[in-house]
Write a protein that holds these residues in place. Structure first.
Motif, PDB file in Angstrom:
ATOM      1  N   ILE A 196      38.538  59.440  48.202  1.00 56.11           N
ATOM      2  CA  ILE A 196      37.560  59.020  47.201  1.00 56.11           C
ATOM      3  C   ILE A 196      36.178  58.843  47.813  1.00 56.11           C
ATOM      4  O   ILE A 196      35.158  59.052  47.136  1.00 56.11           O
ATOM      5  CB  ILE A 196      38.030  57.712  46.531  1.00 56.11           C
ATOM      6  N   LEU A 197      36.109  58.481  49.095  1.00 55.05           N
ATOM      7  CA  LEU A 197      34.821  58.196  49.735  1.00 55.05           C
ATOM      8  C   LEU A 197      33.890  59.405  49.740  1.00 55.05           C
ATOM      9  O   LEU A 197      32.761  59.313  49.228  1.00 55.05           O
ATOM     10  CB  LEU A 197      35.051  57.665  51.147  1.00 55.05           C
ATOM     11  N   PRO A 198      34.276  60.563  50.283  1.00 61.89           N
ATOM     12  CA  PRO A 198      33.358  61.715  50.218  1.00 61.89           C
ATOM     13  C   PRO A 198      33.085  62.175  48.793  1.00 61.89           C
ATOM     14  O   PRO A 198      31.985  62.648  48.501  1.00 61.89           O
ATOM     15  CB  PRO A 198      34.089  62.791  51.029  1.00 61.89           C
ATOM     16  N   PHE A 247      47.213  67.467  49.514  1.00 63.86           N
ATOM     17  CA  PHE A 247      48.120  66.501  50.141  1.00 63.86           C
ATOM     18  C   PHE A 247      48.372  65.314  49.207  1.00 63.86           C
ATOM     19  O   PHE A 247      49.517  64.874  49.019  1.00 63.86           O
ATOM     20  CB  PHE A 247      47.513  66.022  51.470  1.00 63.86           C
ATOM     21  N   VAL A 248      47.304  64.808  48.582  1.00 64.47           N
ATOM     22  CA  VAL A 248      47.442  63.676  47.661  1.00 64.47           C
ATOM     23  C   VAL A 248      48.274  64.074  46.452  1.00 64.47           C
ATOM     24  O   VAL A 248      49.174  63.339  46.019  1.00 64.47           O
ATOM     25  CB  VAL A 248      46.053  63.178  47.226  1.00 64.47           C
ATOM     26  N   ALA A 249      47.993  65.260  45.877  1.00 57.59           N
ATOM     27  CA  ALA A 249      48.705  65.699  44.681  1.00 57.59           C
ATOM     28  C   ALA A 249      50.188  65.917  44.978  1.00 57.59           C
ATOM     29  O   ALA A 249      51.055  65.588  44.156  1.00 57.59           O
ATOM     30  CB  ALA A 249      48.074  66.974  44.136  1.00 57.59           C
ATOM     31  N   THR A 250      50.480  66.475  46.151  1.00 57.69           N
ATOM     32  CA  THR A 250      51.883  66.673  46.528  1.00 57.69           C
ATOM     33  C   THR A 250      52.622  65.344  46.613  1.00 57.69           C
ATOM     34  O   THR A 250      53.750  65.199  46.110  1.00 57.69           O
ATOM     35  CB  THR A 250      51.964  67.409  47.873  1.00 57.69           C
ATOM     36  N   SER A 251      51.986  64.354  47.212  1.00 55.10           N
ATOM     37  CA  SER A 251      52.606  63.029  47.305  1.00 55.10           C
ATOM     38  C   SER A 251      52.787  62.406  45.935  1.00 55.10           C
ATOM     39  O   SER A 251      53.803  61.741  45.670  1.00 55.10           O
ATOM     40  CB  SER A 251      51.742  62.112  48.190  1.00 55.10           C
ATOM     41  N   LEU A 252      51.803  62.624  45.043  1.00 51.39           N
ATOM     42  CA  LEU A 252      51.909  62.058  43.707  1.00 51.39           C
ATOM     43  C   LEU A 252      53.077  62.678  42.943  1.00 51.39           C
ATOM     44  O   LEU A 252      53.852  61.960  42.287  1.00 51.39           O
ATOM     45  CB  LEU A 252      50.602  62.282  42.937  1.00 51.39           C
ATOM     46  N   VAL A 253      53.218  63.998  43.018  1.00 52.16           N
ATOM     47  CA  VAL A 253      54.334  64.654  42.331  1.00 52.16           C
ATOM     48  C   VAL A 253      55.662  64.178  42.909  1.00 52.16           C
ATOM     49  O   VAL A 253      56.618  63.913  42.169  1.00 52.16           O
ATOM     50  CB  VAL A 253      54.202  66.189  42.439  1.00 52.16           C
ATOM     51  N   TYR A 254      55.739  64.040  44.230  1.00 51.85           N
ATOM     52  CA  TYR A 254      56.965  63.551  44.865  1.00 51.85           C
ATOM     53  C   TYR A 254      57.287  62.127  44.397  1.00 51.85           C
ATOM     54  O   TYR A 254      58.423  61.826  44.024  1.00 51.85           O
ATOM     55  CB  TYR A 254      56.828  63.596  46.378  1.00 51.85           C
ATOM     56  N   ALA A 280      33.967  66.785  36.304  1.00 54.59           N
ATOM     57  CA  ALA A 280      35.168  66.424  35.542  1.00 54.59           C
ATOM     58  C   ALA A 280      36.424  66.581  36.390  1.00 54.59           C
ATOM     59  O   ALA A 280      37.326  65.728  36.357  1.00 54.59           O
ATOM     60  CB  ALA A 280      35.259  67.295  34.289  1.00 54.59           C
ATOM     61  N   VAL A 281      36.485  67.655  37.184  1.00 55.27           N
ATOM     62  CA  VAL A 281      37.667  67.903  38.008  1.00 55.27           C
ATOM     63  C   VAL A 281      37.814  66.832  39.084  1.00 55.27           C
ATOM     64  O   VAL A 281      38.907  66.280  39.292  1.00 55.27           O
ATOM     65  CB  VAL A 281      37.605  69.312  38.626  1.00 55.27           C
ATOM     66  N   VAL A 282      36.736  66.503  39.794  1.00 55.85           N
ATOM     67  CA  VAL A 282      36.858  65.519  40.877  1.00 55.85           C
ATOM     68  C   VAL A 282      37.092  64.117  40.322  1.00 55.85           C
ATOM     69  O   VAL A 282      37.744  63.288  40.968  1.00 55.85           O
ATOM     70  CB  VAL A 282      35.621  65.549  41.802  1.00 55.85           C
ATOM     71  N   VAL A 283      36.574  63.825  39.133  1.00 57.93           N
ATOM     72  CA  VAL A 283      36.862  62.520  38.529  1.00 57.93           C
ATOM     73  C   VAL A 283      38.347  62.427  38.191  1.00 57.93           C
ATOM     74  O   VAL A 283      38.996  61.391  38.435  1.00 57.93           O
ATOM     75  CB  VAL A 283      35.989  62.305  37.280  1.00 57.93           C
ATOM     76  N   CYS A 325      43.905  60.610  39.866  1.00 58.08           N
ATOM     77  CA  CYS A 325      45.210  60.925  40.458  1.00 58.08           C
ATOM     78  C   CYS A 325      45.436  60.148  41.750  1.00 58.08           C
ATOM     79  O   CYS A 325      46.548  59.667  42.017  1.00 58.08           O
ATOM     80  CB  CYS A 325      45.318  62.425  40.716  1.00 58.08           C
ATOM     81  N   VAL A 326      44.391  60.032  42.557  1.00 49.77           N
ATOM     82  CA  VAL A 326      44.521  59.271  43.802  1.00 49.77           C
ATOM     83  C   VAL A 326      44.860  57.815  43.502  1.00 49.77           C
ATOM     84  O   VAL A 326      45.761  57.218  44.124  1.00 49.77           O
ATOM     85  CB  VAL A 326      43.218  59.370  44.619  1.00 49.77           C
ATOM     86  N   LEU A 327      44.161  57.221  42.558  1.00 47.35           N
ATOM     87  CA  LEU A 327      44.439  55.827  42.199  1.00 47.35           C
ATOM     88  C   LEU A 327      45.822  55.678  41.583  1.00 47.35           C
ATOM     89  O   LEU A 327      46.526  54.688  41.836  1.00 47.35           O
ATOM     90  CB  LEU A 327      43.368  55.331  41.228  1.00 47.35           C
ATOM     91  N   ALA A 328      46.222  56.662  40.773  1.00 49.09           N
ATOM     92  CA  ALA A 328      47.557  56.609  40.174  1.00 49.09           C
ATOM     93  C   ALA A 328      48.632  56.665  41.244  1.00 49.09           C
ATOM     94  O   ALA A 328      49.643  55.945  41.176  1.00 49.09           O
ATOM     95  CB  ALA A 328      47.723  57.765  39.188  1.00 49.09           C
ATOM     96  N   ARG A 329      48.423  57.512  42.235  1.00 49.66           N
ATOM     97  CA  ARG A 329      49.408  57.609  43.312  1.00 49.66           C
ATOM     98  C   ARG A 329      49.517  56.283  44.065  1.00 49.66           C
ATOM     99  O   ARG A 329      50.618  55.841  44.436  1.00 49.66           O
ATOM    100  CB  ARG A 329      48.998  58.733  44.260  1.00 49.66           C
ATOM    101  N   PHE A 330      48.373  55.634  44.291  1.00 46.02           N
ATOM    102  CA  PHE A 330      48.383  54.352  44.998  1.00 46.02           C
ATOM    103  C   PHE A 330      49.117  53.288  44.177  1.00 46.02           C
ATOM    104  O   PHE A 330      49.923  52.517  44.713  1.00 46.02           O
ATOM    105  CB  PHE A 330      46.948  53.919  45.279  1.00 46.02           C
TER     106      PHE A 330
END
Length: 766
Positions: A66-68, A133-140, A683-686, A691-696
């Motif tokens: 999320i930082l960059p 990497f984040v999306a793969t972890s979220l799906v898992y 829109a895509v990066v938002v 997704c990153v927050l959902a995974r967390f």
């Protein structure tokens, strides 16, 4: 003891069924146990501490993505300006556009641009891989979350986290059929099916998102060359134009006093503006000679100077032609010289040179008024009709509707009559002067030509077949034996309701008539009609002497004039000031404008305005009228001091009294959201951030610890078949078999078929 399974013989199934791995239960005995039951496959195990460490490290790496992204969003939303190069450390990348080594410097900056944009492509790719990497972890995590609850997860979804990245996964039938029951008629709770389809839809969304993340981050991470406005500074609030009154004041024209202007002695403008009109006339002749002698040529409009700037008349003769205001150009010249000094010498104290030198190009912009003319030129005869109250009517033949392109279906010539005031003594509406002789010959063409200028508040049009209900046919043609027009009710004539396409050319119409020299041309005239409009465009000038050597000003944001716009009334005295001649005066025959008019006027009348001489005449009048419009000044008052104040906002909404601002537009490398692709990237990066927050959050709520592929395979190999695949041959049927994924007391994964889920859960809990 659990049963052991052995392969079915080919006689038990058809050849097609034998192609699949099918099993049937066999009673387990001590004799066949050793032959059919392979020793357990030990699952690779990590220490609990290392597993927890990797679990939280995974979440930390996910959150760091999320930082960059936040930095990129800030750069683009704030429209961050880098400078003359995409590589501009500490904001120091002076383009030196006005120096002698400008080309060498430009090549160096271009090399920097290629290097940094190439490097930023790698940055965009890294962000894409990072998100994958984040999306793969979220799906898992979502898959394990579904697999631990209810009847478990279909086999078709067990490896979704390894397959979803391929865009072809969206059209994989197993993605959309796995949630359905294995057999028709078998009861299944709708809520379970909906939850599995929710998992499928989220996975499909992540597939699209992961494939769009690369170009989206590239759009945001790569700066582009943009035109960026500096701060807008309010200069004045427009009050009104001076077109309707005579020129006045000590500071209006250099060399003219207020006393001279009040007396109508407009020849005082000859020293400053006489050469400007003569220069236009000379240029007109030079361009026409090129057109006559050169095979591939065209007429090119000339330019005129005002202070430090030059301008040409914008537009074409078939449309509204807009003319810059010399008053605005004088004010703009001060800003222009200060800005150019900042760019060239870097010692101008009123401008911080850094933001301008760190740009590839700088355009000075200023808002201001401009007058436009709608011009028509004709040839015909003139006749005057005196009225009993001292007013008079002047009529010209040869007017055509289609010249203004108002009514393409109306062809033929008309007579046009104009209502005037109290004759030639009314200086508010009428002025005249003579063109002096420039040779000593005594032929008839050397006789002086007179120029009459007037403005009429109303005009009427008629010919032998049409008078638009004004009654002019009856009073000027049918019942006019003496030719004096006394049978006409002129008040009624000029009160006629004209068709819409004629209204703009029957109100506040200006006319300039040129008498043709010679005894046989007493009433012959080449005459020009104009209507005047006002707009508030943006004046712009490129400050670089390399790309704009003439300091030429352009008008931007020019409007199209609505058909119902009422033209402005322009005092004829402005035409006298443009010609630099007094009331009832005479222009010096040695002036270039007089020479050229005397040359082309007789030919234009005899041979027509469609000849080259006719076109030259049209342009000569075009320049004279343009000179007059450029000289018209305007009144203004101080703008609000606070741009955010209610008075400033109210003034911005007033179309008749706008606030004029000045600013610079610089060509720089910058970030921004000017295009649709950049908005799509945002829109895509938002969504990626969501997704990153959902995974967390899923990780916090479920405590799911991701297993390696080896661990998953080991758990699958350890699983003992219990008949859940019996009778299933098609892939879509096999994919619907559900397993619950649980952990035993040692932390090892176990796959539990849906029929035995309850018993295994109870056993593992004990």
């Amino acid at each position: 003891m659990d049963p052991v399974y052995e392969p079915l013989s080919k006689s038990d199934k058809s050849e097609k069924a034998a192609a699949f791995t099918s099993y049937r239960p066999v009673r387990q005995t001590s004799s066949n146990l050793s032959s059919h039951l392979a020793p357990p496959v030990p699952a690779p195990r990590r220490s609990r501490r290392s597993r927890v460490f990797l679990h939280w490290l995974s979440h930390i790496l996910s959150l760091l993505w999320i930082l960059p992204i936040a930095i990129l969003l800030w750069l683009n939303f704030s429209k961050h300006v880098i400078g003359a190069s995409a590589w501009c450390p500490r904001g120091n990348c002076n383009a030196e556009g006005n120096s002698e080594n400008a080309i060498e410097r430009a090549n160096k900056l271009d090399s920097h641009d290629h290097n940094i944009t190439g490097a930023l492509q790698f940055v965009a790719k890294a962000l894409e891989v990072w998100f994958f990497f984040v999306a793969t972890s979220l799906v898992y995590d979502m898959g394990i979350m579904f697999a631990k609850r209810g009847r478990g997860l279909p086999v078709g979804y067990l490896l979704t986290h390894l397959e979803f990245g391929d865009i072809r996964y969206l059209v994989n039938p197993l993605l959309w059929t796995s949630p359905l029951p294995r057999k028709q008629g078998v009861p299944e709770k709708r809520a379970r099916i909906i939850k599995l389809y929710l998992f499928a839809c989220i996975t499909a969304m992540l597939t699209i998102l992961a494939n769009l993340m690369g170009p989206s981050t590239a759009v945001l991470v790569l700066p582009t060359l943009q035109w960026v406005d500096t701060a807008h500074v309010m200069k004045e609030t427009f009050n009104q134009t001076a077109a309707g009154r005579r020129p006045s004041g000590d500071k209006l024209f250099p060399g003219c006093s207020a006393k001279e202007l009040r007396a109508g002695n407009y020849s005082c403008t000859a020293e400053t503006y006489g050469p400007s009109l003569d220069e236009w006339a000379a240029h007109n002749t030079a361009s026409s000679k090129q057109l006559r002698k050169q095979r591939y040529s065209d007429l090119i409009l000339g330019a005129s100077q005002e202070a430090a700037l030059a301008f040409t008349i914008n537009g074409t003769m078939s449309d509204t032609v807009w003319v810059p205001s010399r008053q605005v150009l004088r004010d703009m010249s001060h800003e222009f010289l200060k800005l150019r000094g900042a760019l060239m010498d870097n010692d101008e104290p009123e401008y911080p040179d850094r933001q301008f030198n760190n740009s590839l190009q700088t355009i000075l912009q200023r808002q201001g008024p401009s007058l436009g003319m709608y011009l028509g030129t004709y040839k015909g005869n003139v006749s005057d009709y005196g009225l009993s109250d001292g007013r008079w009517v002047r009529c010209f033949t040869g007017w055509t509707v289609d010249h203004f392109e108002l009514d393409p279906d109306s062809q033929g010539q008309y007579t046009k009559c104009y209502r005037l005031g109290e004759g030639a003594e009314d200086r508010e509406i009428y002025a005249q002067f003579k063109l002096g002789n420039f040779n000593d010959t005594e032929d008839e063409n050397s006789a002086q030509s007179g120029v009459g200028v007037f403005v009429a508040d109303q005009a009427a049009i008629y010919n032998e077949e049409e008078d638009f209900g004004s009654g002019l046919i009856d009073c000027l043609i049918t019942n006019n034996p003496d030719g004096d027009g006394k049978a006409c009710d002129w008040d009624k004539v000029f009160a006629t309701e004209w068709p819409e396409y004629l209204r703009n050319v029957t109100i506040n119409v200006g006319v300039t008539s040129y008498s043709v020299p010679g005894e046989n041309y007493t009433n012959a005239r080449v005459w020009c009609e104009h209507v005047i409009y006002q707009s508030f465009p943006t004046y712009s000038v490129d400050t670089s002497p390399r790309s704009n050597m003439q300091n030429l000003v352009k008008l931007n944001n020019l409007p199209a004039v609505p058909k119902d716009t009422i033209p402005l009334r322009m005092n004829p005295a402005w035409l006298l000031a443009a010609w630099s001649v007094d009331y009832d005066g005479e222009l010096d025959g040695e002036r270039q404008i007089v020479k050229e008019l005397s040359r082309v006027l007789p030919v234009a009348y005899e041979d027509g305005l469609a000849t080259l001489e006719g076109l030259e005449f049209i342009l000569l009048h075009y320049y004279a009228l343009g000179q007059a419009l450029s000289m018209v000044n305007h009144d203004s008052y101080a703008p609000p001091t606070d741009p955010a104040s209610p008075s400033a906002r109210q003034a911005d909404q007033d179309p008749f009294h706008p606030i004029f601002r000045t600013y610079a537009t610089i060509h720089v490398w910058a970030y921004g959201l000017s295009g649709r692709t950049s908005k799509l990237g945002v829109a895509v990066v938002v969504l990626g951030t969501v997704c990153v927050l959902a995974r967390f959050l899923i990780g916090l709520s479920t405590g799911v610890q991701e297993r390696s592929t080896v661990e998953v395979l080991a758990a699958a190999f350890e699983h003992r078949h219990q008949g859940e695949f019996d009778g299933l041959e098609a892939e879509n049927h096999l994919a619907k078999v559900r397993y619950q994924v649980v952990e035993d007391g040692e932390g090892k994964q176990k796959f539990i078929p849906e029929k035995r889920t309850s018993r295994w859960s109870n056993a593992l809990s004990h």
